[in-house]
Structures are given as structure tokens and as C-alpha cells.
Design an enzyme around this catalytic site. Structure first.
Site, PDB file in Angstrom:
ATOM      1  N   ASP A  96      42.497  33.977  51.414  1.00  0.00           N
ATOM      2  CA  ASP A  96      41.236  33.908  50.670  1.00  0.00           C
ATOM      3  C   ASP A  96      40.627  32.521  50.875  1.00  0.00           C
ATOM      4  OD1 ASP A  96      39.165  34.311  48.922  1.00  0.00           O
ATOM      5  OD2 ASP A  96      40.372  34.200  47.117  1.00  0.00           O
TER       6      ASP A  96
ATOM      7  N   LYS B 198      40.143  38.044  54.061  1.00  0.00           N
ATOM      8  CA  LYS B 198      38.796  38.286  53.535  1.00  0.00           C
ATOM      9  C   LYS B 198      37.747  37.723  54.476  1.00  0.00           C
ATOM     10  CE  LYS B 198      39.781  38.649  48.634  1.00  0.00           C
ATOM     11  NZ  LYS B 198      39.505  38.128  47.288  1.00  0.00           N
TER      12      LYS B 198
ATOM     13  N   PHE C  30      37.683  41.861  45.401  1.00  0.00           N
ATOM     14  CA  PHE C  30      38.998  41.601  44.829  1.00  0.00           C
ATOM     15  C   PHE C  30      39.794  42.886  44.907  1.00  0.00           C
ATOM     16  CE2 PHE C  30      42.362  40.581  41.929  1.00  0.00           C
ATOM     17  CZ  PHE C  30      42.563  39.229  42.171  1.00  0.00           C
TER      18      PHE C  30
ATOM     19  N   ASP D 228      47.916  41.799  42.840  1.00  0.00           N
ATOM     20  CA  ASP D 228      47.753  42.051  41.406  1.00  0.00           C
ATOM     21  C   ASP D 228      46.404  41.596  40.883  1.00  0.00           C
ATOM     22  OD1 ASP D 228      48.427  39.183  41.680  1.00  0.00           O
ATOM     23  OD2 ASP D 228      48.404  39.220  39.490  1.00  0.00           O
TER      24      ASP D 228
ATOM     25  N   ARG E  27      50.528  45.892  41.124  1.00  0.00           N
ATOM     26  CA  ARG E  27      51.260  45.553  42.348  1.00  0.00           C
ATOM     27  C   ARG E  27      51.972  46.767  42.930  1.00  0.00           C
ATOM     28  NH1 ARG E  27      51.380  39.965  42.836  1.00  0.00           N
ATOM     29  NH2 ARG E  27      51.562  38.757  40.924  1.00  0.00           N
TER      30      ARG E  27
END
Ligand code: IMP
Ligand code: MG
Length: 173
Positions: free
Chosen positions: A102, A130, A149, A156, A162
Site C-alpha cells: 500500500d 494497490k 480497502f 482484515d 481474515r
């Protein structure tokens, strides 16, 4: 949050196929390595468990715990290693296995730590990258994904989801 309304981004068959391909490629590439797989806990654990079984080479295992998100969907910017650096990495060719790239801070912090701890080399295998991280390098990448997201397959939101076998979109952050 109920599981049902979350939209599937990558289903379990697609993930399994790609994880097998990555395992085959790593098996070919790292034949000469003194390999130690380093799953980044907690998010990388499910990916790492599947990936390891597709890598047909001698290997040791040294998980590390890292966290940067807390309960939010935007990175706190600070990477914590609450259990420190694992033992058994000195002189090893590390394959760091994480769920998602990320901001890239987690991998940056880990690379510095592992070099300082005497690793012979540090390679990275990341399941998802991403869009905003497309300029950040990794040796092996499973899927390029949009700026959402996501949860499931180890990832999670505030500690939940998860265990979902697919990867789903939790929000449009
Ligand atoms: P980075 O250090 O910003 O690259 O963040 C990497 C870590 O943030 C990952 O190992 C995940 O734990 C977490 N993370 C980043 N994006 C997501 C997401 O979309 N879903 C769940 N966790 C995420
Ligand atoms: Mg995480």
C-alpha cells in the site's frame, strides 16, 4: 459487518491458481538460495501457508509481526514490530511474504531491519499491489488491484474477515 454484501474482487480459485504459479516461479528462481521464508503476520499468514506448499525447495521459516493500520482503513504511517526481529535470519536468503503493498512502509522498515540483522539477501513476495503503489518494487506480485480497502484471505478490517476464502472489497477508500 455481514460477509454477504461485500463484493468479491478475487475468488478462491483465481487466488489458488496464481499462488501455484508464484510457487513454481520461485522454485525455479531460488534453487541456489539458502532460503528462509518470512511471513509478515498477521495479514501474510494465509498467503504464506499456501505459497510455501507450492515452493519445492528446502526452506526454514521465521515469521515476523508487523502492524501499521491499527483499526483504521488508512495507514497510521508508523510501522510497529511488536515482537522484534525473529531469530534464524542471519546469512539467509529471505523471502518476505506479505498480503498487500500500500504505502510500502512495512517493506521498507523490514528491509532495513533484515539487512541490519545480517540477512544475505532480501526478496519480497506480495499477494496484492494497490494502484497507488505501482511504482513500488517487489520481486513477486500476485495481483494488481484498484485503490480499494480489501479483506479476506488473511487481510482484515479491524481484526475481522481474515478467514474469508475470497478477497472482497470492504470500502472504496
Ligand atoms: P504499507 O506498509 O502501507 O504498504 O501497508 C501494508 C500493510 O497494511 C499490509 O500488510 C496490510 O496489513 C495493511 N493494509 C494495507 N491495505 C490494506 C487493505 O486494503 N486491506 C487490509 N489491510 C491493508
Ligand atoms: Mg494488516
Amino acid at each position: 459487518m455481514n460477509d454477504a454484501p461485500l463484493k468479491i474482487l478475487l475468488d478462491r480459485e483465481t487466488i489458488a491458481r496464481r499462488v501455484r504459479e508464484l510457487g513454481e516461479k520461485i522454485t525455479r528462481d531460488l534453487r541456489e538460495a539458502n532460503l528462509c521464508v518470512v511471513p509478515v503476520m498477521d495479514g501474510g499468514m494465509i498467503f504464506a501457508a499456501d505459497l510455501m506448499r507450492g515452493i519445492h525447495l528446502p526452506m526454514t521459516l521465521s515469521p515476523i509481526k508487523a502492524s501499521s493500520y491499527g483499526d483504521a482503513t488508512i495507514s497510521s504511517g508508523t510501522v510497529r514490530l511488536p515482537c522484534g526481529t525473529p531469530e534464524g535470519i542471519e546469512g539467509k536468503d529471505l523471502l518476505v511474504v506479505d498480503d498487500i503493498l500500500d504505502t510500502g512502509r512495512t517493506l521498507e522498515v523490514l528491509r532495513i531491519r533484515f539487512r541490519a540483522a545480517g540477512a544475505a539477501s532480501v526478496r519480497t513476495c506480495i499477494l496484492l499491489r494497490k494502484e497507488s503503489a505501482s511504482h513500488l518494487p517487489a520481486d513477486y506480485i500476485g495481483f494488481e488491484i484498484p485503490e480499494k480497502f480489501v479483506v479476506g484471505y488473511g487481510l482484515d478490517l479491524a481484526g475481522l474477515h481474515r478467514n474469508l476464502p475470497d478477497i472482497r472489497v470492504a470500502s472504496s477508500f
